[in-house]
Scaffold this motif. Structure first.
Motif, PDB file in Angstrom:
ATOM      1  N   HIS A   1      -0.746   4.959  14.528  1.00  0.00           N
ATOM      2  CA  HIS A   1      -1.518   5.818  15.428  1.00  0.00           C
ATOM      3  C   HIS A   1      -2.660   5.025  16.080  1.00  0.00           C
ATOM      4  CE1 HIS A   1      -3.317   9.581  16.849  1.00  0.00           C
ATOM      5  NE2 HIS A   1      -4.475   9.112  16.420  1.00  0.00           N
ATOM      6  N   ASP A   2      -3.340   4.245  15.263  1.00  0.00           N
ATOM      7  CA  ASP A   2      -4.508   3.489  15.747  1.00  0.00           C
ATOM      8  C   ASP A   2      -4.094   2.423  16.766  1.00  0.00           C
ATOM      9  OD1 ASP A   2      -7.340   3.084  15.607  1.00  0.00           O
ATOM     10  OD2 ASP A   2      -7.005   1.283  14.414  1.00  0.00           O
TER      11      ASP A   2
ATOM     12  N   ASP B   1     -11.636  -5.654  14.782  1.00  0.00           N
ATOM     13  CA  ASP B   1     -12.898  -4.916  14.904  1.00  0.00           C
ATOM     14  C   ASP B   1     -14.111  -5.834  14.874  1.00  0.00           C
ATOM     15  OD1 ASP B   1     -11.869  -2.320  14.930  1.00  0.00           O
ATOM     16  OD2 ASP B   1     -11.633  -2.336  12.758  1.00  0.00           O
TER      17      ASP B   1
ATOM     18  N   THR C   1       2.484   0.219   3.465  1.00  0.00           N
ATOM     19  CA  THR C   1       1.617   1.005   2.594  1.00  0.00           C
ATOM     20  C   THR C   1       1.577   2.461   3.050  1.00  0.00           C
ATOM     21  OG1 THR C   1       0.232  -0.962   2.286  1.00  0.00           O
ATOM     22  CG2 THR C   1      -0.712   1.148   1.631  1.00  0.00           C
ATOM     23  N   PRO C   2       1.916   3.389   2.139  1.00  0.00           N
ATOM     24  CA  PRO C   2       1.854   4.808   2.508  1.00  0.00           C
ATOM     25  C   PRO C   2       0.461   5.179   3.032  1.00  0.00           C
ATOM     26  CG  PRO C   2       2.845   4.514   0.336  1.00  0.00           C
ATOM     27  CD  PRO C   2       2.305   3.180   0.748  1.00  0.00           C
ATOM     28  N   LEU C   3       0.375   6.148   3.866  1.00  0.00           N
ATOM     29  CA  LEU C   3      -0.858   6.625   4.515  1.00  0.00           C
ATOM     30  C   LEU C   3      -1.396   5.582   5.499  1.00  0.00           C
ATOM     31  CD1 LEU C   3      -2.892   8.383   1.632  1.00  0.00           C
ATOM     32  CD2 LEU C   3      -1.083   9.321   3.052  1.00  0.00           C
ATOM     33  N   LYS C   4      -1.634   4.349   5.019  1.00  0.00           N
ATOM     34  CA  LYS C   4      -2.168   3.313   5.913  1.00  0.00           C
ATOM     35  C   LYS C   4      -1.208   3.026   7.058  1.00  0.00           C
ATOM     36  CE  LYS C   4      -5.350   0.385   3.340  1.00  0.00           C
ATOM     37  NZ  LYS C   4      -5.690  -0.959   2.865  1.00  0.00           N
TER      38      LYS C   4
ATOM     39  N   THR D   1      -4.163 -10.400  -3.888  1.00  0.00           N
ATOM     40  CA  THR D   1      -4.952  -9.170  -3.791  1.00  0.00           C
ATOM     41  C   THR D   1      -4.195  -7.978  -4.354  1.00  0.00           C
ATOM     42  OG1 THR D   1      -4.104  -8.691  -1.569  1.00  0.00           O
ATOM     43  CG2 THR D   1      -6.120  -9.990  -1.715  1.00  0.00           C
ATOM     44  N   GLY D   2      -2.880  -8.126  -4.515  1.00  0.00           N
ATOM     45  CA  GLY D   2      -2.094  -6.997  -5.008  1.00  0.00           C
ATOM     46  C   GLY D   2      -1.819  -5.982  -3.911  1.00  0.00           C
ATOM     47  N   ALA D   3      -2.240  -6.294  -2.692  1.00  0.00           N
ATOM     48  CA  ALA D   3      -2.023  -5.361  -1.582  1.00  0.00           C
ATOM     49  C   ALA D   3      -0.634  -5.564  -0.991  1.00  0.00           C
ATOM     50  CB  ALA D   3      -3.082  -5.578  -0.507  1.00  0.00           C
TER      51      ALA D   3
ATOM     52  N   TYR E   1      -3.120  -5.688  14.620  1.00  0.00           N
ATOM     53  CA  TYR E   1      -4.510  -5.987  14.987  1.00  0.00           C
ATOM     54  C   TYR E   1      -4.647  -7.430  15.484  1.00  0.00           C
ATOM     55  CZ  TYR E   1      -5.553  -1.443  13.030  1.00  0.00           C
ATOM     56  OH  TYR E   1      -5.576  -0.089  12.809  1.00  0.00           O
TER      57      TYR E   1
ATOM     58  N   TYR F   1      -1.463   5.699   9.698  1.00  0.00           N
ATOM     59  CA  TYR F   1      -2.729   5.580  10.420  1.00  0.00           C
ATOM     60  C   TYR F   1      -2.692   4.381  11.376  1.00  0.00           C
ATOM     61  CZ  TYR F   1      -7.612   4.846  11.537  1.00  0.00           C
ATOM     62  OH  TYR F   1      -8.790   4.659  12.219  1.00  0.00           O
TER      63      TYR F   1
ATOM     64  N   PHE G   1      -7.346   7.662   3.402  1.00  0.00           N
ATOM     65  CA  PHE G   1      -7.109   6.663   2.358  1.00  0.00           C
ATOM     66  C   PHE G   1      -8.244   5.663   2.254  1.00  0.00           C
ATOM     67  CE2 PHE G   1      -5.173   5.191   6.297  1.00  0.00           C
ATOM     68  CZ  PHE G   1      -5.794   3.972   6.452  1.00  0.00           C
TER      69      PHE G   1
ATOM     70  N   TRP H   1      -7.866   9.837  24.940  1.00  0.00           N
ATOM     71  CA  TRP H   1      -7.391   8.975  26.024  1.00  0.00           C
ATOM     72  C   TRP H   1      -5.963   8.585  25.766  1.00  0.00           C
ATOM     73  CZ3 TRP H   1     -11.585   6.936  23.033  1.00  0.00           C
ATOM     74  CH2 TRP H   1     -11.190   6.031  22.042  1.00  0.00           C
TER      75      TRP H   1
ATOM     76  N   THR I   1     -10.848  -5.725  -5.827  1.00  0.00           N
ATOM     77  CA  THR I   1      -9.744  -6.509  -5.293  1.00  0.00           C
ATOM     78  C   THR I   1     -10.171  -7.961  -5.087  1.00  0.00           C
ATOM     79  OG1 THR I   1      -8.978  -4.534  -4.116  1.00  0.00           O
ATOM     80  CG2 THR I   1      -8.048  -6.638  -3.428  1.00  0.00           C
ATOM     81  N   PRO I   2      -9.447  -8.902  -5.694  1.00  0.00           N
ATOM     82  CA  PRO I   2      -9.777 -10.314  -5.500  1.00  0.00           C
ATOM     83  C   PRO I   2      -9.772 -10.675  -4.019  1.00  0.00           C
ATOM     84  CG  PRO I   2      -8.078 -10.060  -7.197  1.00  0.00           C
ATOM     85  CD  PRO I   2      -8.270  -8.703  -6.568  1.00  0.00           C
TER      86      PRO I   2
ATOM     87  N   ARG J   1      -3.459   4.051  20.036  1.00  0.00           N
ATOM     88  CA  ARG J   1      -4.755   4.473  20.584  1.00  0.00           C
ATOM     89  C   ARG J   1      -5.499   3.274  21.181  1.00  0.00           C
ATOM     90  NH1 ARG J   1      -8.247   7.625  16.156  1.00  0.00           N
ATOM     91  NH2 ARG J   1      -8.253   5.581  15.195  1.00  0.00           N
ATOM     92  N   LEU J   2      -5.445   2.138  20.453  1.00  0.00           N
ATOM     93  CA  LEU J   2      -6.088   0.920  20.959  1.00  0.00           C
ATOM     94  C   LEU J   2      -5.403   0.417  22.235  1.00  0.00           C
ATOM     95  CD1 LEU J   2      -6.792  -1.137  17.702  1.00  0.00           C
ATOM     96  CD2 LEU J   2      -8.482  -0.578  19.453  1.00  0.00           C
TER      97      LEU J   2
END
Lengths: 207, 207
Positions: free
Chosen positions: A72-73, A193, A63-66, A55-57, A22, A69, B177, B207, B63-64, A76-77
């Motif tokens: 793909h995104d 975004d 990250t699975p699923l994300k 954040t623990g992210a 992004y 996505y 998710f 597209w 989430t912090p 597409r962008l």
């Protein structure tokens, strides 16, 4: 918009992780956006790793699923915007040499550093530029007209390493947890975004 | 757009966690957006918890750094859009009774269930509606004209509980998710930020 007005308005801060898809899309638009409002852009590469510890992210691409996505995104962008997009074979990379190269060059010439940053992220997402390899970064810098050895020296300079790390820590201290991240006069905006909202904020100020 | 065309186009799926601030903003716009393209909306409340187990993420509000940013961003969005926004005193809530109430009502009347879903999320983000309290949900349903006891019975019906859980599991199996999440003819869109892209996708197709 005359030069005086431009100079009196604070630059936009553009924080980016070089492995952030992004951030790549935002990097292609941020300067034109800023210019429309008489602003300049200060590029601030950093690695999201420090924020993830808080954040623990994990990064999107870990990250699975994300991850599925996001891939793909991004495609597409890219089709929507009509720009190239190709994930490096080994993705995501931390890219510390690339970050250090930026801050090294910035001490000498901020405009040159901004140009380098844009070439780094477009190189990463188009031509598999290895942001973990100091030699690959130095070669890119050479192409842009900067001295190859000077760049290599900068990437292993302890002072530059410290500066690069301090920028990342400062970002987290200010609440930055994602990429791209934009500050307009201290107001935080997360994600490509949010560019339309940044545009509006610049046009009308706080609402 | 005539009725025949509307019927032949698949409805948009609108997946939402009732405690998702971004879902609230999307909920205010999704029906008008769909209608512009001759589509209807199938509301699909679910709880993000199941997805978080896979992605390892926590909800925004737990989430912090992200939590502080989201609260700021929601207020900024509310002012921009000119809509009310007030976080419940105890936030986030899981809201299982609210989800079950929806699927219970949907078996009897899908349009009524959609109306209930919209009232639930606006109630949560404006009037501190307690989505964890079956009695609060039943009272809201009563105001909308649905039988209080019928609603209460539905929320403790094992079959309804199962249906609600299966919807959530199906969402995760399809890669969902986050909230809000929109499917247009199978194409996934995550986040209220993606509404302009959904609009464009509906207008021109892939597209």
């Amino acid at each position: 918009m005359n030069a005086t007005q431009t100079q009196t308005r604070a630059p936009i801060e553009f924080w980016l992780d070089f492995a952030s898809g992004y951030a790549y899309f935002a990097a292609l638009e941020i300067e034109a956006l800023a210019e429309r409002h008489g602003r300049s852009v200060v590029w601030r590469p950093f690695t999201l790793g420090a924020a993830f510890k808080i954040t623990g992210a994990q990064g999107l691409s870990r990250t699975p699923l994300k991850s599925e996505y996001a891939r793909h995104d991004w495609q597409r962008l890219a089709r929507l915007k009509g720009v190239a997009f190709k994930l490096p074979e080994r993705h995501p990379k931390v890219g510390l040499p690339a970050i250090r190269a930026f801050y090294h060059l910035e001490r000498k010439d901020p405009h040159a550093a901004a140009r380098l940053a844009k070439h780094i992220i477009t190189g990463y997402f188009r031509d598999d530029l290895d942001t973990d390899d100091p030699h690959a970064i130095a070669r890119l810098a050479s192409v842009l007209g900067f001295d190859h050895e000077m760049m290599l020296a900068g990437m292993i300079d302890p002072e530059i390493k410290l500066i690069a790390r301090q920028h990342g820590e400062a970002a987290v201290a200010r609440g930055v947890f994602g990429s791209p991240w934009i500050f307009v006069d201290g107001e935080p905006f997360w994600g490509s975004d949010r560019l339309p909202m940044v545009d509006r904020w610049l046009a009308q100020g706080a609402w």
